[in-house]
Design an enzyme around this catalytic site. Structure first.
Site, PDB file in Angstrom:
ATOM      1  N   LYS A  47       0.916  -1.387  -0.012  1.00 52.62           N
ATOM      2  CA  LYS A  47       0.125   0.442  -0.033  1.00 52.62           C
ATOM      3  C   LYS A  47       1.071   1.151   0.222  1.00 52.62           C
ATOM      4  O   LYS A  47       1.064   2.043  -0.736  1.00 52.62           O
ATOM      5  CB  LYS A  47      -1.184  -0.137   1.472  1.00 52.62           C
TER       6      LYS A  47
ATOM      7  N   HIS B 111      -4.473 -34.460  17.633  1.00 51.72           N
ATOM      8  CA  HIS B 111      -3.209 -35.291  17.801  1.00 51.72           C
ATOM      9  C   HIS B 111      -2.813 -33.697  18.722  1.00 51.72           C
ATOM     10  O   HIS B 111      -0.983 -35.340  18.946  1.00 51.72           O
ATOM     11  CB  HIS B 111      -3.161 -35.701  16.900  1.00 51.72           C
TER      12      HIS B 111
ATOM     13  N   GLU C 157      -4.504  -7.690  14.973  1.00 52.24           N
ATOM     14  CA  GLU C 157      -4.114  -5.918  14.552  1.00 52.24           C
ATOM     15  C   GLU C 157      -5.205  -5.084  14.865  1.00 52.24           C
ATOM     16  O   GLU C 157      -4.859  -3.985  15.468  1.00 52.24           O
ATOM     17  CB  GLU C 157      -3.297  -5.927  13.336  1.00 52.24           C
TER      18      GLU C 157
ATOM     19  N   GLU D  52      11.183  -4.552   4.321  1.00 47.33           N
ATOM     20  CA  GLU D  52      10.467  -6.208   3.657  1.00 47.33           C
ATOM     21  C   GLU D  52      10.284  -5.981   2.530  1.00 47.33           C
ATOM     22  O   GLU D  52      11.284  -6.438   1.783  1.00 47.33           O
ATOM     23  CB  GLU D  52       9.863  -7.084   4.686  1.00 47.33           C
TER      24      GLU D  52
HETATM   25  C1  G6Q Z   1      -2.519  -4.117   7.794  1.00 46.57           C
HETATM   26  C2  G6Q Z   1      -1.111  -3.581   8.554  1.00 46.57           C
HETATM   27  C3  G6Q Z   1      -0.149  -3.931   8.052  1.00 46.57           C
HETATM   28  C4  G6Q Z   1       0.063  -4.252   6.908  1.00 46.57           C
HETATM   29  C5  G6Q Z   1       2.119  -3.901   6.230  1.00 46.57           C
HETATM   30  C6  G6Q Z   1       2.048  -4.254   4.571  1.00 46.57           C
HETATM   31  O1  G6Q Z   1      -3.296  -3.677   8.686  1.00 46.57           O
HETATM   32  O2  G6Q Z   1      -1.112  -1.641   8.323  1.00 46.57           O
HETATM   33  O3  G6Q Z   1       0.127  -5.601   8.350  1.00 46.57           O
HETATM   34  O4  G6Q Z   1      -0.083  -4.991   5.805  1.00 46.57           O
HETATM   35  O5  G6Q Z   1       2.874  -3.882   7.197  1.00 46.57           O
HETATM   36  O6  G6Q Z   1       2.342  -2.782   4.768  1.00 46.57           O
HETATM   37  P1  G6Q Z   1       2.582  -2.233   3.193  1.00 46.57           P
HETATM   38  O7  G6Q Z   1       1.278  -2.687   1.940  1.00 46.57           O
HETATM   39  O8  G6Q Z   1       2.424  -0.968   2.657  1.00 46.57           O
HETATM   40  O9  G6Q Z   1       3.735  -2.956   2.427  1.00 46.57           O
END
Ligand code: G6Q
Length: 542
Positions: A207, A386, A355, A213
């Site tokens: 996003k 199990h 979260e 990462e």
């Molecule tokens: C979700 C969180 C978190 C996010 C990741 C990836 O609700 O905000 O899990 O989706 O940190 O973020 P980006 O999509 O911005 O890389």
């Protein structure tokens, strides 16, 4: 604004009512009320819910519904669907429900109907997915794409992985799908070691397009592709697409914005699997099946928005979680899908639930004086039986459980499905009713073993039954839990849509990363433990 939770009338009435319920056994509740199993059920959008094996009476349910009323649940649902900025700490609307609204429906954010834009992106995704699936999209050397690697993390990974696994039966088996999320280089290395770059497409899903990462993995992927094509940068456009809200960063990375699929700030990461973040899912199962999945989500959205609380599945599930969390002191909630395809569903739910409701202050910033979001966890049945079920049956902590079963298997082989389903029903029965010392003795058990073989029972559970695991059904199941989380968050007056805890992690590691790799000895200003760990690592790597 509703009153603080402990000052709501229904809360006090529930606290008093709990004193009558806590000592009552499900055996009694069933014996006293022959009609119970018929009454404590509800169904919608193809999901049948039996909640009779919960430690509740009609009065409990009535009081919980009153609590929902006093907590302003109805108003808050309406506010979400109306596009109000209910995510107040980030100043955003919360409109994942718009992602699955059918064409022609109107849902507005800031006075603008967002549904046409949603469908415009869905249309572009479908066109792209078809080009990959038909082999028309060619890589740098003219070969068709056979491998799709989604790079993302958290909300930009868990939904795509879960949906891919859940809907594997509907996927194009000629295509290989991989998911890289961890910054551990092993994740990338293992995901790509047997792939040919000439046939591989990377979907960089982020996003923000700034997540450490994802950006690290994306740049490793870019190097991997460039290396194989002698550094020819024109290869990037053929092997990379992006899903993001940040066009500038996408372009800077080298991905043509023509190959970018957008979404909006009113879609939270963990609520984004049916936005463009679902691009890998759409390529895997095809646009038609993706549409069916969205229809499933939408069916539960409509149910949540319009059904009276007494029959409202997400409301009932959410209220039961509040009941156990705040009155029985349950700290965890098990989710036990009896379908191998749902193996990643508990992991997906962990993010969605924890979260969202892992918060210790109310929406207006006051410290809460009650428990909020429980730990969600689980494994597909029957494997869990199990291992950890022992503790659910005979341990000392109360673990409410959701059993999820299907009437039909997608792989109907011999007796498997009847045996699988027999376990769903037998487990919830055993948890509820247990086995008394008399019953154990009557089986001829030696006296010294009787105590060990007694099952107290009175362990609550819900049973969810669905016809079969279709894309539509998956949509209904995810939406069910999304809105259950919403219900819980509303009762607890927390903001279920921010995640400052995640943000902190994103910032902290950046400082330490600089210190680990710095050429000159860095001046460390952490605590003595962190400083020493950093020095030890640097010394070993010198
Ligand atoms: C979700 C969180 C978190 C996010 C990741 C990836 O609700 O905000 O899990 O989706 O940190 O973020 P980006 O999509 O911005 O890389």
């Amino acid at each position: 604004m509703p009153r603080p939770l402990r000052q709501r009338g229904a809360w006090s009435r529930l606290a008093e009512h709990y004193q009558h319920i806590r000592g009552r056994h499900l055996r009694e509740l069933f014996a006293d009320d022959p009609d119970r199993s018929a009454r404590f059920t509800a169904q919608a959008a193809g999901i049948f819910l039996d909640y009779s094996k919960n430690r509740v009476t009609d009065e409990t349910v009535q009081l919980l519904i009153e609590l929902a009323g006093e907590s302003g649940l109805r108003e808050r649902i309406d506010a979400m669907f109306a596009g109000e900025k209910i995510n107040s700490t980030e100043g955003r609307a919360v409109l994942h429900v718009a992602l699955r609204a059918p064409r022609g429906e109107r849902i507005s954010a800031d006075g603008i109907d967002v549904v046409p834009a949603v469908h415009e992106v869905l249309g572009r995704m479908a066109e792209f997915a078809d080009r990959i699936r038909s082999g028309k999209w060619k890589g740098h050397t003219g070969q068709s794409i056979r491998n799709v690697v989604n790079i993302g993390i958290g909300g930009s990974d868990l939904g795509p992985v879960m949906a891919y696994e859940a809907l594997r039966a509907y996927t194009d088996r000629n295509l290989v799908f991989r998911f890289v999320s961890n910054i551990d280089g092993t994740d990338f290395a293992e995901a790509t070691r047997d792939l040919d770059p000439a046939e591989t497409l990377f979907i960089v899903s982020s996003k923000t397009f700034t997540t450490l990462e994802t950006m690290t993995n994306a740049s490793t992927a870019r190097d991997w592709v460039l290396e194989s094509f002698g550094g020819d940068k024109s290869a990037i456009a053929k092997h990379f697409v992006a899903v993001s809200t940040n066009a500038e960063a996408v372009e800077e990375f080298g991905i043509d914005v023509m190959n970018m699929f957008g979404f909006w700030d009113w879609v939270g990461g963990r609520y984004s699997m049916d936005s463009a973040i679902g691009l890998s899912t759409m390529i895997a199962i095809g646009p038609e099946h993706f549409r069916e999945m969205l229809d499933g989500f939408h069916a539960v959205d409509e149910h949540f928005r319009t059904a009276p609380f007494e029959q409202n599945l997400p409301v009932l599930l959410g209220l039961l979680t509040v009941w156990y969390t705040d009155f029985f002191g349950a700290q965890t909630q098990a989710v036990l899908p009896y379908d191998q395809y749902l193996k990643r569903f508990p992991a997906y739910l962990q993010q969605l639930t924890m979260e969202s409701n892992g918060k210790h202050v109310t929406i207006t910033g006051e410290q809460v004086d009650y428990a909020t979001g429980p730990v969600y966890w689980g494994e597909p049945g029957t494997n869990g039986q199990h291992s950890f079920y022992q503790l659910i049956h005979q341990g000392t902590v109360l673990i409410p459980a959701d059993f999820i079963g299907f009437l039909h298997s997608l792989n109907p082989i011999g007796p498997h499905h009847d045996l699988l389903t027999a376990n769903v029903f037998a487990q919830s029965e055993a948890l509820a009713f247990g086995k008394t010392a008399e019953e154990v003795r009557a089986e001829g058990t030696a006296d010294e073993l009787v105590a060990h073989r007694v099952f107290e029972g009175n362990r609550p559970s819900n049973t969810l039954l669905i016809d079969r695991l279709t894309p539509f059904a998956l949509g209904t199941l995810v939406a069910l839990y999304e809105h259950s989380v919403f219900t819980q968050g509303t009762i607890w007056s927390v903001n279920s849509f921010d995640q400052w805890g995640v943000e902190l992690g994103k910032v902290l590691a950046k400082t330490v990363a600089g210190e680990l790799s710095s050429e000159v000895e860095p001046e460390l200003r952490h605590d003595s433990s962190t400083n020493a760990l950093i020095r030890r690592y640097r010394a070993a790597r010198r």
